[in-house]
Scaffold this active site. Structure first.
Site, PDB file in Angstrom:
ATOM      1  N   HIS A 268      68.733 -33.882  -7.101  1.00 42.55           N
ATOM      2  CA  HIS A 268      68.211 -35.110  -6.507  1.00 42.55           C
ATOM      3  C   HIS A 268      69.385 -35.980  -6.107  1.00 42.55           C
ATOM      4  O   HIS A 268      70.416 -35.995  -6.776  1.00 42.55           O
ATOM      5  CB  HIS A 268      67.324 -35.854  -7.517  1.00 42.55           C
ATOM      6  CG  HIS A 268      66.439 -36.880  -6.901  1.00 42.55           C
ATOM      7  ND1 HIS A 268      66.888 -38.138  -6.578  1.00 42.55           N
ATOM      8  CD2 HIS A 268      65.124 -36.843  -6.539  1.00 42.55           C
ATOM      9  CE1 HIS A 268      65.890 -38.837  -6.048  1.00 42.55           C
ATOM     10  NE2 HIS A 268      64.815 -38.085  -6.013  1.00 42.55           N
ATOM     11  N   ASP A 322      59.321 -32.532  -7.289  1.00 45.23           N
ATOM     12  CA  ASP A 322      58.658 -31.480  -6.519  1.00 45.23           C
ATOM     13  C   ASP A 322      58.450 -30.199  -7.323  1.00 45.23           C
ATOM     14  O   ASP A 322      57.601 -29.383  -6.967  1.00 45.23           O
ATOM     15  CB  ASP A 322      59.476 -31.147  -5.267  1.00 45.23           C
ATOM     16  CG  ASP A 322      59.548 -32.314  -4.311  1.00 45.23           C
ATOM     17  OD1 ASP A 322      58.480 -32.855  -3.979  1.00 45.23           O
ATOM     18  OD2 ASP A 322      60.661 -32.693  -3.901  1.00 45.23           O
TER      19      ASP A 322
END
Length: 385
Positions: A268, A322
């Site tokens: 991320h 996700d």
């Protein structure tokens, strides 16, 4: 002037504007090193456990938790505005069945502006009405396209069902189990806002021109559709399917590292620890599996996370939001290409909060550039080219 000369002007080039503040905001806060996410100062863990998506939406857009009367009035307005006009429905029937639902959603969201185009951006009643319509109608449009691309008429909203239960009903024409509805509602809460990501920045840039909020949301939907932003949870399922078994996990990861291939659902731009939303989503997945049966992909996912942490934790690469959201949606019976539209349903709340905040002290976005071309090139006549 050379590129070197341009660079001497005092500008520092940051690809993708990484780390460059573009606004002052009080909507959400992220600490990527500590794994903290807050909406309006409230930890995401608290909201996931105690709130609902609509209450959280109210918090994001209007800056404070509603009273019971305020929440009841808000929910009543949402129920009233769930239906879409038949002309929008007829337009959607003309969309190709093979089209991606995100493209259908972007076109449909933009079309709303044709029906509600009055731009009274200084009128609190207009701002509230626009927020209500978008929150209410976006799920209806996503579900309608899903039904129509299968050759069926859209299913009308049910006013006796809450927000998430109604959406699942419109997708399946079956009333969902309370756990399924609650899990989806928490998922929407988790995805509702996340500071200045690509789609939110797109929303603020569009909002700064003082266009209507339907164009703002349509521009954000288009940005979210990109595989580097909202499409990752679809690719996680594809990856788990390609791996096929727990035994294949380690060879798969080692090959990815050798070939420098991206491992979907990990890493991320902000978080250097496990995404706090991923922790909550993993727990939700386990609740669904306990009640409705285990998903084989989950065992692959758990092993995959273990091996990736073993190999890449030292780089601050952990599971992101996700990684587990796709598993949850899959267990809810949601088609893979609807994962990102559901992300959009949720993120409308955050986009609207930023739209409203942008209007508060608006200045149109006009960044600069560092020119890398040459100067004073001669025009060559076409016969000599």
């Amino acid at each position: 002037m050379t590129v070197a000369d341009e660079l001497k002007t005092g500008f520092e080039f940051k690809p993708g504007l990484e780390g460059v503040p573009v606004t002052l905001s009080s909507i959400s806060f992220v600490d990527g090193k500590k794994g903290i996410l807050e909406y309006r100062n409230i930890p995401i863990e608290e909201l996931a456990l105690k709130s609902t998506f609509l209450e959280t939406s109210y918090l994001l857009i209007w800056g404070e938790l509603p009273t019971q009367d305020e929440l009841d009035a808000f929910e009543k307005e949402i129920r009233y505005h769930r239906r879409i006009k038949y002309r929008i429905r007829d337009m959607m029937k003309c969309f190709p069945e093979s089209g991606h639902p995100m493209d259908a959603l972007q076109a449909s969201a933009a079309a709303l502006g044709l029906f509600y185009s009055r731009r009274a951006l200084d009128d609190p009643a207009y701002i509230r009405a626009a927020a209500v319509r978008l929150l209410a109608k976006i799920p209806t449009m996503v579900a309608a396209f899903q039904m129509m691309r299968k050759g069926n008429d859209p299913i009308q909203p049910r006013d006796d069902l809450d927000y998430s239960a109604n959406f699942l009903h419109m997708l399946t024409e079956q009333e969902p189990d309370p756990l399924e509805a609650r899990v989806l509602d928490i998922c929407l809460t988790l995805h509702a806002e996340h500071t200045i990501n690509a789609s939110t920045f797109s929303a603020r840039v569009t909002a700064s021109t003082l266009t209507d909020p339907y164009a703002v949301v349509a521009s954000a939907v288009g940005t979210l559709a990109g595989p580097l932003h909202g499409g990752a949870n679809e690719e996680v399922i594809d990856m788990l399917e390609a791996i096929g078994s727990v035994e294949n996990v380690r060879p798969y990861i080692e090959n990815c590292l050798k070939t420098k291939s991206k491992i979907m659902g990990f890493g991320h731009r902000v978080y250097k620890v496990k995404d706090p939303r991923a922790i909550i989503l993993q727990n939700l997945a386990e609740q669904l599996f306990e009640k409705f049966g285990r998903d084989n992909y989950y065992d692959i996912a758990v092993e995959l996370e273990r091996v990736v942490e073993e190999k890449l934790a030292y780089k601050g690469i952990y599971a992101n939001v996700d990684f587990y959201s796709g598993l949850v949606y899959r267990k809810l019976g949601i088609p893979t290409d609807l994962f990102t539209p559901i992300f959009a349903i949720s993120r409308v709340a955050g986009w609207l909060a930023h739209w409203k905040e942008q209007l508060g002290e608006n200045r149109i976005y006009r960044p600069t550039q560092i020119y890398t071309g040459t100067h004073n090139a001669p025009y060559i006549p076409i016969a000599e080219r």
